[in-house]
Design a protein around this motif. Structure first.
Motif, PDB file in Angstrom:
ATOM      1  N   VAL A   1      43.880  -2.024  16.322  1.00 19.32           N
ATOM      2  CA  VAL A   1      43.014  -3.186  16.117  1.00 19.32           C
ATOM      3  C   VAL A   1      42.621  -3.723  17.486  1.00 19.32           C
ATOM      4  N   ALA A   2      41.308  -3.806  17.742  1.00 13.88           N
ATOM      5  CA  ALA A   2      40.834  -4.181  19.070  1.00 13.88           C
ATOM      6  C   ALA A   2      39.777  -5.263  18.985  1.00 13.88           C
ATOM      7  N   MET A   3      39.759  -6.114  20.004  1.00 13.09           N
ATOM      8  CA  MET A   3      38.719  -7.121  20.169  1.00 13.09           C
ATOM      9  C   MET A   3      37.925  -6.755  21.416  1.00 13.09           C
ATOM     10  N   VAL A   4      36.622  -6.597  21.273  1.00 11.22           N
ATOM     11  CA  VAL A   4      35.756  -6.191  22.381  1.00 11.22           C
ATOM     12  C   VAL A   4      34.841  -7.357  22.723  1.00 11.22           C
ATOM     13  N   SER A   5      34.854  -7.790  23.972  1.00 11.88           N
ATOM     14  CA  SER A   5      33.989  -8.888  24.384  1.00 11.88           C
ATOM     15  C   SER A   5      33.296  -8.538  25.688  1.00 11.88           C
ATOM     16  N   ASP A   6      32.126  -7.931  25.562  1.00 16.65           N
ATOM     17  CA  ASP A   6      31.309  -7.524  26.703  1.00 16.65           C
ATOM     18  C   ASP A   6      29.973  -8.242  26.673  1.00 16.65           C
ATOM     19  N   GLY A   7      29.995  -9.528  26.332  1.00 14.23           N
ATOM     20  CA  GLY A   7      28.750 -10.269  26.263  1.00 14.23           C
ATOM     21  C   GLY A   7      27.845  -9.708  25.184  1.00 14.23           C
ATOM     22  N   CYS A   8      26.577  -9.556  25.508  1.00 13.04           N
ATOM     23  CA  CYS A   8      25.585  -9.197  24.501  1.00 13.04           C
ATOM     24  C   CYS A   8      25.574  -7.719  24.140  1.00 13.04           C
ATOM     25  N   THR A   9      26.428  -6.896  24.755  1.00 13.48           N
ATOM     26  CA  THR A   9      26.563  -5.509  24.318  1.00 13.48           C
ATOM     27  C   THR A   9      27.795  -5.318  23.435  1.00 13.48           C
ATOM     28  N   SER A  10      28.490  -6.396  23.104  1.00 13.93           N
ATOM     29  CA  SER A  10      29.742  -6.285  22.348  1.00 13.93           C
ATOM     30  C   SER A  10      29.562  -5.565  21.022  1.00 13.93           C
TER      31      SER A  10
ATOM     32  N   ASP B   1      14.662  10.701  12.245  1.00 22.40           N
ATOM     33  CA  ASP B   1      15.894  11.488  12.201  1.00 22.40           C
ATOM     34  C   ASP B   1      16.830  11.148  13.351  1.00 22.40           C
ATOM     35  N   THR B   2      16.267  10.631  14.441  1.00 22.10           N
ATOM     36  CA  THR B   2      17.066  10.261  15.616  1.00 22.10           C
ATOM     37  C   THR B   2      16.593   8.907  16.117  1.00 22.10           C
ATOM     38  N   VAL B   3      17.527   7.947  16.157  1.00 20.82           N
ATOM     39  CA  VAL B   3      17.203   6.599  16.608  1.00 20.82           C
ATOM     40  C   VAL B   3      18.071   6.250  17.809  1.00 20.82           C
ATOM     41  N   LEU B   4      17.436   5.713  18.817  1.00 18.09           N
ATOM     42  CA  LEU B   4      18.133   5.199  19.992  1.00 18.09           C
ATOM     43  C   LEU B   4      18.156   3.683  19.904  1.00 18.09           C
ATOM     44  N   THR B   5      19.353   3.084  19.959  1.00 16.61           N
ATOM     45  CA  THR B   5      19.457   1.629  19.975  1.00 16.61           C
ATOM     46  C   THR B   5      20.230   1.220  21.222  1.00 16.61           C
ATOM     47  N   VAL B   6      19.750   0.194  21.913  1.00 13.24           N
ATOM     48  CA  VAL B   6      20.301  -0.161  23.223  1.00 13.24           C
ATOM     49  C   VAL B   6      20.615  -1.649  23.293  1.00 13.24           C
ATOM     50  N   GLY B   7      21.452  -1.999  24.279  1.00 13.35           N
ATOM     51  CA  GLY B   7      21.782  -3.398  24.514  1.00 13.35           C
ATOM     52  C   GLY B   7      21.952  -3.671  25.990  1.00 13.35           C
ATOM     53  N   SER B   8      21.697  -4.923  26.360  1.00  9.93           N
ATOM     54  CA  SER B   8      21.826  -5.358  27.749  1.00  9.93           C
ATOM     55  C   SER B   8      22.531  -6.702  27.753  1.00  9.93           C
ATOM     56  N   GLY B   9      23.541  -6.859  28.601  1.00 11.48           N
ATOM     57  CA  GLY B   9      24.313  -8.093  28.554  1.00 11.48           C
ATOM     58  C   GLY B   9      24.609  -8.681  29.909  1.00 11.48           C
ATOM     59  N   PHE B  10      24.843 -10.003  29.917  1.00 13.35           N
ATOM     60  CA  PHE B  10      25.257 -10.672  31.139  1.00 13.35           C
ATOM     61  C   PHE B  10      26.500  -9.977  31.698  1.00 13.35           C
ATOM     62  N   GLY B  11      26.550  -9.915  33.022  1.00  9.68           N
ATOM     63  CA  GLY B  11      27.596  -9.161  33.694  1.00  9.68           C
ATOM     64  C   GLY B  11      27.101  -7.802  34.142  1.00  9.68           C
ATOM     65  N   GLY B  12      25.883  -7.444  33.695  1.00  4.91           N
ATOM     66  CA  GLY B  12      25.306  -6.165  34.093  1.00  4.91           C
ATOM     67  C   GLY B  12      25.567  -5.034  33.127  1.00  4.91           C
ATOM     68  N   PHE B  13      26.087  -5.341  31.919  1.00  4.22           N
ATOM     69  CA  PHE B  13      26.404  -4.290  30.957  1.00  4.22           C
ATOM     70  C   PHE B  13      25.142  -3.705  30.329  1.00  4.22           C
ATOM     71  N   GLN B  14      25.096  -2.374  30.221  1.00  5.40           N
ATOM     72  CA  GLN B  14      23.976  -1.665  29.613  1.00  5.40           C
ATOM     73  C   GLN B  14      24.562  -0.590  28.702  1.00  5.40           C
ATOM     74  N   SER B  15      24.258  -0.674  27.410  1.00  3.52           N
ATOM     75  CA  SER B  15      24.841   0.265  26.455  1.00  3.52           C
ATOM     76  C   SER B  15      23.754   0.939  25.632  1.00  3.52           C
ATOM     77  N   ALA B  16      24.039   2.161  25.195  1.00  5.41           N
ATOM     78  CA  ALA B  16      23.089   2.936  24.396  1.00  5.41           C
ATOM     79  C   ALA B  16      23.843   3.728  23.348  1.00  5.41           C
ATOM     80  N   MET B  17      23.286   3.778  22.146  1.00  4.93           N
ATOM     81  CA  MET B  17      23.858   4.566  21.052  1.00  4.93           C
ATOM     82  C   MET B  17      22.758   5.395  20.418  1.00  4.93           C
ATOM     83  N   VAL B  18      23.080   6.636  20.104  1.00  8.29           N
ATOM     84  CA  VAL B  18      22.149   7.535  19.426  1.00  8.29           C
ATOM     85  C   VAL B  18      22.670   7.788  18.021  1.00  8.29           C
ATOM     86  N   LEU B  19      21.864   7.438  17.035  1.00  8.96           N
ATOM     87  CA  LEU B  19      22.194   7.657  15.631  1.00  8.96           C
ATOM     88  C   LEU B  19      21.338   8.804  15.115  1.00  8.96           C
TER      89      LEU B  19
END
Length: 422
Positions: A162-171, A396-414
């Motif tokens: 069980v985990a809590m993830v807090s990376d600003g707006c990419t959480s 068939d392939t979707v890219l969803t991304v996020g950007s957050g305070f602190g400089g976090f940049q995340s990407a997921m491919v579904l």
């Protein structure tokens, strides 16, 4: 072990949407759910609009004790977890519980309850001296974000990690990415994962006012969020939550589960640059996108739709547009890009999960939701942002991304799991 991970259940609470069907109806029709703040008098504030959820905890099935014990964000998470498990049709029982985990994301955790308790303890800010006799017995829960994930674990009977993830707006992206990694490596068989945030409080609104990150289009709340539009001047604060059931592809198929999509790839990077500032070239987000595509076995030209972060701030939308061009190359100009924040606002850590839900539904219906309120072209944002009207398109392939305070940049491919990896 490198198992394939799929999503089989969705639970969501968002502005204008109590559940996935209402969310899709809102988004696919390009309606906006942003309005003048009603939770408190917003008159003293620079930004007075928000995306509020019409949430009735009792009507959602929470008991009086649960309502008293849980912060509003935790209530959202618990309700969404129940809905996601029901949607998946999965049987979670004591025999399997040690192989079931939870990964929950949040940017500001129990902000609602913390502010309420501060007002009680300080007599609405009139005194510096406070007495513990006025303290809520649940203050510990509000102070420790991991209690939110624990509540979800108790709700679904998860006895695994069980985990809590807090990376600003990419959480919201990062929590689901972490969950997928645990299944992929064989540590668990099932994860309930997603994110929740309820930040519409005076203190949070004041904080974003101070850095001028939120919009001042107070006279037109329904059209205040304008991602990629030339007249954009900040995001609309919102609340919301979305949780999912993730499981091994083979197990999901063996039980005949409805599979929304496979989590093909996920990556996150940090720009190591500035707490709120972004480099104009989008290099860090582009790198996250590249790695996520590699994990998924997809080429840039395979991306059918980009679900953008699209916050509606000047620098974010420029940065993100540059990242898409850098990572997708010429295909960026042929790929529809849209931001649902134009319709439901920016629910901080939760929005990444709400956007995952949107991406799954876009794949389900073969429809790309629009970017609402898009009227004026910004020369620096020159991609196809699907203005105002949804578009039928196979996804068939979707890219969803996020950007957050602190400089976090995340990407997921579904991806659609029926398609073989390249």
């Amino acid at each position: 072990m490198n198992r394939r991970v799929v999503i089989t259940g969705i639970g969501v609470r968002a502005p204008g949407a109590l559940g996935r069907r209402q969310l899709w109806d809102l988004l696919s029709n390009g309606r906006t759910a942003t309005r003048r703040i009603s939770f408190f008098d917003p008159t003293p504030f620079r930004s007075q609009v928000a995306g509020e959820v019409d949430f009735d905890a009792a009507a959602e099935g929470l008991s009086p004790r649960e309502i008293r014990r849980m912060d509003r964000a935790t209530q959202f998470a618990v309700v969404c977890a129940r809905e996601a498990v029901a949607d998946s049709g999965i049987a979670l029982d004591p025999a399997t519980s040690p192989r079931v985990g939870v990964s929950l994301g949040s940017a500001v955790a129990a902000a609602t309850s913390l502010e309420e308790e501060y007002l009680v303890l300080s007599d609405s800010g009139r005194t510096w001296e406070v007495s513990p006799e006025h303290l809520s017995p649940y203050m510990f829960d509000h102070m420790v974000p991991s209690c939110m994930a624990a509540e979800v674990a108790w709700t679904v009977g998860a006895e695994g990690p069980v985990a809590m993830v807090s990376d600003g707006c990419t959480s919201g992206l990062d929590a689901v990415g972490h969950a997928a990694a645990l299944i992929r490596e064989g540590s668990v068989d099932v994860m309930v994962a997603g994110a929740t945030d309820t930040p519409i409080t005076p203190i949070v609104v004041a904080c974003f006012d101070a850095i001028k990150a939120t919009t001042t289009y107070n006279d037109d709340p329904a059209h205040a969020s304008r991602p990629f539009d030339g007249t954009r001047n900040g995001f609309v604060l919102a609340e919301g939550a979305a949780l999912f059931v993730l499981e091994d592809l083979a197990a999901a198929r063996s039980r005949g589960a409805h599979i929304y999509a496979e989590v093909g790839g996920f990556a996150t990077r940090c720009n190591a640059y500035h707490m709120t500032g972004l480099k104009s070239d989008g290099r860090e987000m582009a790198e996250a996108i590249r790695v996520a595509l590699d994990q998924a076995g997809r080429n840039p030209s395979d991306v059918d739709y980009v679900n953008a972060h699209g916050s509606g701030t000047k620098q974010n939308d420029r940065h993100e547009t540059a990242a898409f061009k850098r990572s997708l190359g010429p295909h960026a100009y042929r790929t529809p890009v849209s931001s649902i924040k134009s319709m439901v606002g920016h629910s901080l850590g939760a929005i990444g999960s709400v956007e995952i839900a949107t991406s799954l539904l876009a794949m389900e219906h073969h429809v790309v939701p629009p970017t609402a309120n898009y009227e004026v072209v910004d020369p620096e944002c020159d991609l196809d942002y699907v203005p105002n009207v949804a578009r039928e398109q196979r996804t068939d392939t979707v890219l969803t991304v996020g950007s957050g305070f602190g400089g976090f940049q995340s990407a997921m491919v579904l991806t659609r799991p029926g398609r073989a990896r390249s």
